[in-house]
Design a protein around this motif. Sequence first.
Motif, PDB file in Angstrom:
ATOM      1  N   LEU A  31      -9.221 -12.434  -3.527  1.00 54.32           N
ATOM      2  CA  LEU A  31      -8.315 -11.269  -3.550  1.00 54.32           C
ATOM      3  C   LEU A  31      -9.073 -10.006  -3.159  1.00 54.32           C
ATOM      4  O   LEU A  31      -8.617  -9.198  -2.348  1.00 54.32           O
ATOM      5  N   LYS A  32     -10.264  -9.851  -3.735  1.00 53.28           N
ATOM      6  CA  LYS A  32     -11.047  -8.638  -3.482  1.00 53.28           C
ATOM      7  C   LYS A  32     -11.397  -8.534  -2.002  1.00 53.28           C
ATOM      8  O   LYS A  32     -11.249  -7.491  -1.391  1.00 53.28           O
ATOM      9  N   LEU A  33     -11.843  -9.668  -1.428  1.00 50.19           N
ATOM     10  CA  LEU A  33     -12.268  -9.628  -0.024  1.00 50.19           C
ATOM     11  C   LEU A  33     -11.089  -9.315   0.891  1.00 50.19           C
ATOM     12  O   LEU A  33     -11.176  -8.460   1.763  1.00 50.19           O
ATOM     13  N   LYS A  34      -9.945 -10.009   0.684  1.00 47.13           N
ATOM     14  CA  LYS A  34      -8.840  -9.770   1.619  1.00 47.13           C
ATOM     15  C   LYS A  34      -8.274  -8.368   1.435  1.00 47.13           C
ATOM     16  O   LYS A  34      -7.871  -7.720   2.384  1.00 47.13           O
ATOM     17  N   GLU A  35      -8.286  -7.871   0.194  1.00 50.71           N
ATOM     18  CA  GLU A  35      -7.728  -6.556  -0.106  1.00 50.71           C
ATOM     19  C   GLU A  35      -8.482  -5.438   0.617  1.00 50.71           C
ATOM     20  O   GLU A  35      -7.867  -4.511   1.138  1.00 50.71           O
ATOM     21  N   VAL A  36      -9.804  -5.530   0.657  1.00 51.38           N
ATOM     22  CA  VAL A  36     -10.556  -4.409   1.232  1.00 51.38           C
ATOM     23  C   VAL A  36     -11.045  -4.652   2.658  1.00 51.38           C
ATOM     24  O   VAL A  36     -11.374  -3.705   3.354  1.00 51.38           O
ATOM     25  N   GLU A  54       1.057   0.045 -16.487  1.00 52.30           N
ATOM     26  CA  GLU A  54       2.250   0.591 -15.838  1.00 52.30           C
ATOM     27  C   GLU A  54       2.923  -0.411 -14.920  1.00 52.30           C
ATOM     28  O   GLU A  54       3.986  -0.121 -14.380  1.00 52.30           O
ATOM     29  N   THR A  55       2.272  -1.536 -14.636  1.00 54.51           N
ATOM     30  CA  THR A  55       2.783  -2.464 -13.626  1.00 54.51           C
ATOM     31  C   THR A  55       4.158  -2.997 -14.044  1.00 54.51           C
ATOM     32  O   THR A  55       4.305  -3.578 -15.132  1.00 54.51           O
ATOM     33  N   ALA A  56       5.137  -2.816 -13.155  1.00 57.21           N
ATOM     34  CA  ALA A  56       6.530  -3.113 -13.522  1.00 57.21           C
ATOM     35  C   ALA A  56       6.700  -4.561 -13.994  1.00 57.21           C
ATOM     36  O   ALA A  56       7.333  -4.805 -15.031  1.00 57.21           O
TER      37      ALA A  56
HETATM   38  C1  AGP Z   1      -6.676  -5.431  -7.737  1.00 62.39           C
HETATM   39  O1  AGP Z   1      -7.764  -5.198  -6.915  1.00 62.39           O
HETATM   40  C2  AGP Z   1      -5.401  -4.999  -7.223  1.00 62.39           C
HETATM   41  N1  AGP Z   1      -5.408  -3.646  -6.842  1.00 62.39           N
HETATM   42  C3  AGP Z   1      -4.165  -5.472  -7.961  1.00 62.39           C
HETATM   43  O2  AGP Z   1      -4.135  -6.854  -7.847  1.00 62.39           O
HETATM   44  C4  AGP Z   1      -4.002  -5.080  -9.452  1.00 62.39           C
HETATM   45  O3  AGP Z   1      -4.942  -5.754 -10.219  1.00 62.39           O
HETATM   46  C5  AGP Z   1      -2.570  -5.424  -9.893  1.00 62.39           C
HETATM   47  O4  AGP Z   1      -1.662  -4.663  -9.153  1.00 62.39           O
HETATM   48  C6  AGP Z   1      -2.342  -5.221 -11.366  1.00 62.39           C
HETATM   49  O5  AGP Z   1      -2.519  -3.899 -11.764  1.00 62.39           O
HETATM   50  P1  AGP Z   1      -2.665  -3.519 -13.282  1.00 62.39           P
HETATM   51  O6  AGP Z   1      -3.897  -4.147 -13.779  1.00 62.39           O
HETATM   52  O7  AGP Z   1      -2.726  -2.019 -13.293  1.00 62.39           O
HETATM   53  O8  AGP Z   1      -1.453  -4.042 -13.982  1.00 62.39           O
END
Ligand code: AGP
Length: 586
Positions: free
Chosen positions: A461-466, A338-340
């Motif tokens: 990415l994982k560490l900074k995200e959470v 779904e990611t735009a």
């Molecule tokens: C990952 O931990 C993030 N939440 C984010 O980077 C995610 O992977 C990104 O938004 C892409 O999403 P998608 O795989 O649903 O396209």
Amino acid sequence: MCGIIGYAGEKNAVEIVYRGLINLEYRGYDSAGAAFGINGRTVVFKRQGRVEKLKPLLEGLASGIGIGHTRWATHGSPSDINAHPHTSGKITLVHNGIIENYSELKAELEKGGAVFKSQTDSEVIAALMSVYYCGDILGALYKTVKRLKGSYAIMAVAEGENVIAAARHKSPVVIGYGNGGYYCASDEPVLSGECGEVSFLKDGDFALIKPDGVRIFDGELRETERKKQKNLAQAGSLELGGFAHYMLKELRQSPAAVKNTVTAFAEAEDKIRGALSGVNRIIFIGCGTAYHAGLIGKIYVEDIARMPAEAETAGEFRYKNPIVNKNTAVVAVSQSGETADTLEGARLAKSLGARVIAVTNAPYSQLTRIADTVVPVCAGAEICVAATKSYTGQIAALYMLALLLAGKNAEGGGLSGLPEICKNVADGADVYALSRLCAFSKGVYFLGRGLDYAVALEASLKLKEVSYIPSEGYPAGELKHGTLALIDNATVSVFIATDKSLTDKYKNSVEQVISRGGIAAIITDIDELETAFKGRAHIIKLPCCRGHLSPLVTATAVQLLAYETAVSLGLNPDKPRNLAKSVTVE
Ligand code: AGP
């Protein structure tokens, strides 16, 4: 982005919408709200913050029709006023998406006397619809969306009408067929347990959801049908199942994600082979974690299939003038489909004549409709905003894809036994002490080479995200070209080291950190590194990582590290601040 749900039927819409919002909350948790038809009136409840804040407001209420919304703020800060639903005159609606021309429309409506309470683009839709409304909700919605630019999934009700009108453009709407009622929602997992069958509105479609049935219309309001399909989302997949957090539950499900993805690949293999015939170059696109999986895919394709490959973030790819042709396969990786940015990248590639391959965990998503073929990732519903099992599932799928391109036996491909190894790492890797060091550091650097570097980017990415701790991923060889200036006794440098042939290089880099007074840690399966740095660096020893398959093992370890770090700081890793699970807008 935002999550929306609607219900009309003989059950209590208040309970169904509230339960739905709880399950949709991973799509946004800045505010929540709902509207119900009660005694011929539309009654609205909304609050800034988590969905559970609605609970006391809804206690004891009953209704046969309702809509609800959980928000990830884009236009207007998180607040009660900016929470959905928005009302204008007889119209009340919820919206997921972004209306790009909302300022012009707002100015026009204000000239006509409209007064706006919120700062949202969504209230403009309600005001416009109210202008067009004269007893026919579908007609008003049709006229309204013709004026909108941007993306939208809209569910609207009109006071006195016992029907929900829905429309979509670039934001998903799923219709659910339940026992004793009809549903509309942002995704199908939220309908698991409620609806055995679902259908998906296409871009431009409209729907009327009534207590006694659903009618679907195309972009010109001609009544049409959209195929009913089995709801593949499994009931119970939205529950925590005894775990403290979804992140822990889901990273422990990685072994099953890998196993199921490999099985599904074997079933889809002939189709995938057909879609790849004549391809001589591969471009991986994706965002965030999915992009990081694409980086691994690139290494696999180059190493295993010896075919030129690139990886690029979808947000960059879609705004350039890419060099692709009919022999190029653009592999769009996306958990949600779904990611735009990823959808637009895939559309661009297709318009330029490239083959588009979707690697996704969402079998009915928009991405699958754009793609020429789908490489399934079978990780199951992923609720935690931070991707875990979908990443390992993607890696397994990309490994199989590279084997197929190489004409090698994709069946198994050395993966057997690997799920067991991942399970042992998820269950047993002792990352607690290192997580404490990270939690109280001023920055964490993840370093690696080749596949280990790709995983280092994801670890960061994982560490900074959470945990919100500043972090970066670097190629280990780059350390001395700048990053070394940041190293002191308050920073942690985590080396991911699984390529035995580079053991001496790793030794050099770790020594450089130690000699500058930095805290060094090594996540490795190499005995020699363990011996060399015992007592001088923090070692997380892994079972044998098996070359190309190492990311499946190291990823599990770094996901666990991020999880433990967030928890030790008292943070909820499932719902990091400012983020939402699927980014369906720009
Ligand atoms: C990952 O931990 C993030 N939440 C984010 O980077 C995610 O992977 C990104 O938004 C892409 O999403 P998608 O795989 O649903 O396209």
